[in-house]
Scaffold this motif. Structure first.
Motif, PDB file in Angstrom:
ATOM      1  N   PRO A  24      18.472  26.463 -22.977  1.00 50.30           N
ATOM      2  CA  PRO A  24      17.052  26.168 -23.204  1.00 50.30           C
ATOM      3  C   PRO A  24      16.158  26.593 -22.049  1.00 50.30           C
ATOM      4  O   PRO A  24      15.045  27.078 -22.271  1.00 50.30           O
ATOM      5  N   ASP A  26      15.753  30.370 -22.236  1.00 47.57           N
ATOM      6  CA  ASP A  26      14.842  30.721 -23.334  1.00 47.57           C
ATOM      7  C   ASP A  26      13.395  30.385 -22.999  1.00 47.57           C
ATOM      8  O   ASP A  26      12.477  31.172 -23.290  1.00 47.57           O
ATOM      9  N   ASP A  27      13.184  29.214 -22.380  1.00 45.50           N
ATOM     10  CA  ASP A  27      11.818  28.788 -22.059  1.00 45.50           C
ATOM     11  C   ASP A  27      11.195  29.659 -20.977  1.00 45.50           C
ATOM     12  O   ASP A  27      10.016  30.008 -21.048  1.00 45.50           O
ATOM     13  N   VAL A  76       6.546  26.853 -27.280  1.00 49.78           N
ATOM     14  CA  VAL A  76       7.795  27.181 -26.594  1.00 49.78           C
ATOM     15  C   VAL A  76       8.949  26.580 -27.393  1.00 49.78           C
ATOM     16  O   VAL A  76       8.826  25.466 -27.921  1.00 49.78           O
ATOM     17  N   SER A 130      11.800  24.916 -27.017  1.00 47.36           N
ATOM     18  CA  SER A 130      12.324  23.553 -26.845  1.00 47.36           C
ATOM     19  C   SER A 130      11.266  22.534 -26.445  1.00 47.36           C
ATOM     20  O   SER A 130      11.580  21.356 -26.277  1.00 47.36           O
ATOM     21  N   LEU A 131      10.009  22.977 -26.288  1.00 52.73           N
ATOM     22  CA  LEU A 131       8.949  22.063 -25.855  1.00 52.73           C
ATOM     23  C   LEU A 131       7.868  21.841 -26.897  1.00 52.73           C
ATOM     24  O   LEU A 131       7.107  20.876 -26.820  1.00 52.73           O
ATOM     25  N   ILE A 177       3.657  24.492 -18.859  1.00 53.21           N
ATOM     26  CA  ILE A 177       4.999  24.743 -19.398  1.00 53.21           C
ATOM     27  C   ILE A 177       6.068  24.558 -18.336  1.00 53.21           C
ATOM     28  O   ILE A 177       7.060  23.835 -18.541  1.00 53.21           O
ATOM     29  N   ILE A 232       9.259  21.949 -18.098  1.00 50.23           N
ATOM     30  CA  ILE A 232      10.650  22.408 -18.016  1.00 50.23           C
ATOM     31  C   ILE A 232      11.358  21.697 -16.864  1.00 50.23           C
ATOM     32  O   ILE A 232      12.468  21.177 -17.017  1.00 50.23           O
TER      33      ILE A 232
END
Length: 458
Positions: free
Chosen positions: A286, A289-290, A370, A372-373, A381, A385
């Motif tokens: 994650p 990816d983020d 995003v 996972s967010l 962001i 994270i």
């Protein structure tokens, strides 16, 4: 003669019990040693009649004080401890790197947007324009450095997984070999306790690598399988575990047993393999990816806004950033870009106009979705994270402390049944010594009676 034989069986039984107690004391510091004790059984009379006494005592077997439930509890606790021991160093490193001001993306974003704000004072200033490019390059470098750390961690996880798989295969083969020896030893009537201790130590080491289910068989061997039921060891047969590298950088576990092949599902592996899988799947992937999504969003939005403005010479704006998800260099400033090429103006005839520059500054407050967010303000962001990572690390530390406590308690519980207590063994030695001496006294009396009887007929 019956008295003589009965006393002799008692003395021999006492000797066997003393030997067992001596063996226990000798191994009080031996890791994984399971204490033993003599099992006494009364021998029935050799002849009929209401006055017929028994034939003494026998030792049909040595007891091995092992509790399968407590052993299983200890192995399960070891799996949980291995799971958190493995993931903790990775999470600590990741939190430290991402929270450090020197490598923080937030600091890089601040410097970049601060440079844009400074340029708004005089949009035609060459030094201020160059400062924007310099800060953009610094921001790109922060992304690339962090991306390198994340890729290094993923490579390290893959390397450690491969090493753990090799250990699983080695231990499984050793357990299978000990199973074969235990079954053969029992078949010949020899006590296999030391072999079973060695096997249980191997199972304990294996449980630290992966979660297990263990079932003891009638011949003394132990069948070992993964939590999913996929077999690792059955009798003298051992499975072979292997890793398969996937195109997306992840790994899949394959298991071959006899003529069958299985894909080992992730999610409930337990042990070190489970810890590596959980960390990669729920934490590292994650974050990768983020971070990539944030880099792409910055590149796309800044470039789109630049395309809406005009450079100092009135030509349409060009890209500032170049994004490449497939490269270690995730983000970079377009080669050869000069300060005068930055499209700050919304009017090709007015180089000093800063309308498009103001729009660039406003990008920080725009929402972005995003993976996972969810939808988050672009400037928030990275903070979210890092915040999520901190929460995960804190939960993992608490779980690790709990797992360590449970393991210690499980070990103490196992020792209460299987471990050697020197005080208890000392008491046993005194009792068996008295038993031996009493039986030898009976033997002496029996000899005197026999001699007296012979003298009567002499």
């Amino acid at each position: 003669m019956t008295i003589h034989y009965t006393a002799l069986t008692g003395a021999l039984a006492a000797q066997t019990a003393l030997a067992a107690a001596s063996h226990n004391i000798a191994n009080v510091m031996t890791p994984g040693f399971t204490r033993q004790g003599a099992l006494f059984a009364a021998v029935g009379p050799f002849k009929g009649g209401v006055a017929a006494t028994g034939g003494g005592v026998s030792v049909p077997a040595l007891l091995r004080f092992s509790d399968g439930y407590k052993s299983m509890q200890m192995w399960q606790a070891n799996s949980e401890l291995g799971r958190y021991n493995t993931s903790q160093p990775y999470m600590r490193q990741l939190e430290q790197v991402m929270g450090d001001d020197g490598s923080s993306l937030n600091s890089g974003l601040d410097l970049f947007f601060n440079a844009l704000n400074a340029a708004s004072v005089d949009p035609t200033s060459a030094p201020l324009r160059q400062q924007v490019i310099t800060s953009a390059e610094a921001l790109a470098q922060r992304f690339n450095n962090l991306n390198q750390v994340l890729n290094n961690q993923r490579a390290s996880v893959a390397q450690q997984r491969t090493a753990s798989v090799a250990q699983v295969n080695s231990l499984s083969a050793e357990i299978a070999d000990l199973n074969e020896k235990i079954a053969a030893t029992r078949a010949t009537g020899i006590n296999p306790s030391s072999l079973m201790d060695a096997r249980d130590l191997k199972i304990d080491a294996l449980s630290n690598l992966v979660g297990l289910q263990v079932v003891e068989q009638a011949d003394g061997s132990a069948s070992v399988s993964l939590r999913s039921g996929v077999p690792l060891v059955a009798g003298s047969l051992a499975a072979t575990l292997s890793t398969v590298n996937n195109p997306d950088g992840s790994q899949t576990l394959k298991l071959a047993f006899a003529s069958e092949s299985f894909t080992v599902t992730s999610g409930n592996l337990g042990g070190q393999l489970g810890g590596l899988d959980e960390f990669e799947r729920t934490v590292l992937k994650p974050v990768i990816d983020d971070v990539a999504a944030l880099a792409q969003a910055i590149a796309t939005r800044v470039n789109t806004q630049m395309a809406a403005g005009f450079a100092m010479d009135g030509t349409p704006g060009t890209d500032l950033f170049q994004f490449d998800a497939a490269s270690t260099g995730l983000l970079k400033v377009v080669d050869g870009l000069l300060g005068e090429d930055l499209a700050f103006s919304s009017d090709p005839t007015k180089p000093g106009n800063s309308d498009n520059l103001q729009a660039l500054i406003g990008l920080r407050d725009q929402p972005l979705t995003v993976p996972s967010l969810g939808t988050v303000r672009l400037g928030d962001i990275y903070t979210q994270i890092v915040g999520r990572l901190g929460t995960q690390n804190q939960q993992a530390r608490a779980a690790h402390d709990t797992a360590k406590t449970v393991r210690n308690q499980a070990e103490e519980s196992w020792k209460s049944t299987s471990g050697v207590n020197t005080d208890e063994e000392a008491i046993n030695i005194v009792q068996y010594q008295q038993m031996y001496q009493a039986n030898m006294k009976v033997l002496a009396v029996s000899n005197e009676l026999f001699d007296t009887t012979l003298a009567m007929f002499g």
